[in-house]
Design an enzyme around this catalytic site. Structure first.
Site, PDB file in Angstrom:
ATOM      1  N   THR A   1       0.855  -1.190   0.000  1.00 45.11           N
ATOM      2  CA  THR A   1       0.000   0.000   0.000  1.00 45.11           C
ATOM      3  C   THR A   1       0.891   1.240   0.000  1.00 45.11           C
ATOM      4  O   THR A   1       2.000   1.230   0.520  1.00 45.11           O
ATOM      5  CB  THR A   1      -0.947   0.026   1.211  1.00 45.11           C
ATOM      6  OG1 THR A   1      -0.194   0.176   2.417  1.00 45.11           O
ATOM      7  CG2 THR A   1      -1.785  -1.246   1.282  1.00 45.11           C
TER       8      THR A   1
ATOM      9  N   GLY B   1       2.275   2.425  -2.650  1.00 45.41           N
ATOM     10  CA  GLY B   1       3.418   1.905  -3.404  1.00 45.41           C
ATOM     11  C   GLY B   1       3.754   2.670  -4.659  1.00 45.41           C
ATOM     12  O   GLY B   1       4.481   2.157  -5.514  1.00 45.41           O
ATOM     13  N   THR B   2       3.251   3.907  -4.796  1.00 47.27           N
ATOM     14  CA  THR B   2       3.485   4.649  -6.038  1.00 47.27           C
ATOM     15  C   THR B   2       4.566   5.710  -5.901  1.00 47.27           C
ATOM     16  O   THR B   2       4.872   6.408  -6.861  1.00 47.27           O
ATOM     17  CB  THR B   2       2.183   5.312  -6.532  1.00 47.27           C
ATOM     18  OG1 THR B   2       1.690   6.195  -5.519  1.00 47.27           O
ATOM     19  CG2 THR B   2       1.129   4.257  -6.847  1.00 47.27           C
TER      20      THR B   2
ATOM     21  N   GLY C   1       8.213   7.030  -3.141  1.00 49.02           N
ATOM     22  CA  GLY C   1       9.004   6.884  -1.928  1.00 49.02           C
ATOM     23  C   GLY C   1       9.373   5.458  -1.567  1.00 49.02           C
ATOM     24  O   GLY C   1       9.752   4.656  -2.424  1.00 49.02           O
TER      25      GLY C   1
ATOM     26  N   SER D   1       7.406   4.171  12.487  1.00 45.93           N
ATOM     27  CA  SER D   1       8.323   5.312  12.481  1.00 45.93           C
ATOM     28  C   SER D   1       9.038   5.379  13.811  1.00 45.93           C
ATOM     29  O   SER D   1       8.479   5.010  14.856  1.00 45.93           O
ATOM     30  CB  SER D   1       7.551   6.621  12.255  1.00 45.93           C
ATOM     31  OG  SER D   1       8.390   7.749  12.468  1.00 45.93           O
TER      32      SER D   1
ATOM     33  N   TYR E   1       1.050  12.692  14.764  1.00 46.58           N
ATOM     34  CA  TYR E   1       1.748  11.715  13.914  1.00 46.58           C
ATOM     35  C   TYR E   1       2.394  10.623  14.757  1.00 46.58           C
ATOM     36  O   TYR E   1       2.228   9.426  14.491  1.00 46.58           O
ATOM     37  CB  TYR E   1       2.810  12.432  13.072  1.00 46.58           C
ATOM     38  CG  TYR E   1       3.680  11.500  12.250  1.00 46.58           C
ATOM     39  CD1 TYR E   1       3.136  10.778  11.200  1.00 46.58           C
ATOM     40  CD2 TYR E   1       5.036  11.360  12.524  1.00 46.58           C
ATOM     41  CE1 TYR E   1       3.932   9.919  10.437  1.00 46.58           C
ATOM     42  CE2 TYR E   1       5.833  10.512  11.784  1.00 46.58           C
ATOM     43  CZ  TYR E   1       5.272   9.795  10.745  1.00 46.58           C
ATOM     44  OH  TYR E   1       6.056   8.934  10.000  1.00 46.58           O
TER      45      TYR E   1
END
Length: 250
Positions: free
Chosen positions: A12, A14-15, A17, A137, A150
């Site tokens: 997901t 995945g287009t 970075g 992260s 975040y």
């Protein structure tokens, strides 16, 4: 190389970075790949780069309905799924007084709720064994200013690598997490930092990293590849921190 030979994989976000680089590496290792995105231009570029054998789908991570549709599409395309890299996410850094309820909800919808319900929808689709990698992260561990929402969303997502591992291991589903530090990705272009300050901000961020630089998407993708492959078959509920030593500084 063929560490993922024949593996049916989903990435997901995945287009661009980290997701796009992971798709490249998965393909190089023999995997079959489905990637998702939301931006039409990014979807078109990813399709052109990854080739016609790769299915590129639009799926908004904030929408539970879209996650259910995605799971159905994966099942129709593959039958079963061997690997999922839940990478789609949003990074918004603001002081507490600037947050609205709508902005808060959207961050959690994209970073936590969407992938959680995608996991739920994929339960009948996962092969046995299967590997799931969550992109969390180091913000889950580091108390950086302006990262309150975040970091909280990523901490919640990170914890799922443990709780869902306990719950799903009996079905043959391993769940692990990769936690990147600051990475050179388009994510930072979406933070709303004026171009005039970008270089200064980047220098300040790099100064907090013992390695002295941002990481690259490829360096994170290598960690994802390991967790996705059978090489990590005895690794369950773990977190692989890829941060150039950033968390050494607290």
């Amino acid at each position: 190389m063929s560490r993922l030979q024949g593996k049916r994989t989903l990435i997901t976000g995945g287009t661009s970075g980290i997701g796009l680089e992971t798709a490249r590496q998965f393909l190089a290792e023999g995997a079959r790949v489905i990637v998702t995105g939301v931006n039409p231009d990014s979807i078109a570029k990813a399709q052109a780069e990854l080739g016609s054998e790769v299915l590129v789908l639009r799926a908004d991570s904030a929408s539970v309905a879209a996650q259910k549709q995605l799971a159905q599409a994966v099942q129709q395309h593959y039958g079963q799924l061997d690997v999922a890299f839940l990478n789609a996410g949003v990074s918004v850094w603001l002081p507490i007084e600037e947050w609205t309820e709508e902005m808060f909800d959207r961050s959690f919808d994209i970073n936590v709720k969407g992938p959680y319900f995608l996991m739920q929808a994929l339960l009948p689709v996962f092969a046995n064994p299967a590997s799931v990698v969550l992109n969390t992260s180091i913000s889950a561990h580091v108390g950086s200013e302006r990262s309150s929402v975040y970091a909280a969303s990523k901490a919640a997502f990170l914890n799922m690598s443990k709780t869902l591992s306990s719950e799903l291991l009996g079905r043959g589903i391993r769940v692990n997490a990769v936690s990147p530090g600051p990475i050179e990705t388009p994510l930072y272009d979406k933070l709303g930092i004026p171009a005039a300050y970008r270089e200064q901000v980047n220098k300040e961020i790099a100064a907090t990293i013992p390695f002295g630089r941002f990481g690259t998407p490829g360096e994170v993708a290598k960690a994802v590849l390991y967790l996705a492959s059978d090489e990590s078959r005895w690794t369950v509920g773990s977190e692989l921190i890829v941060d150039g030593g950033r968390t050494l500084n607290g």
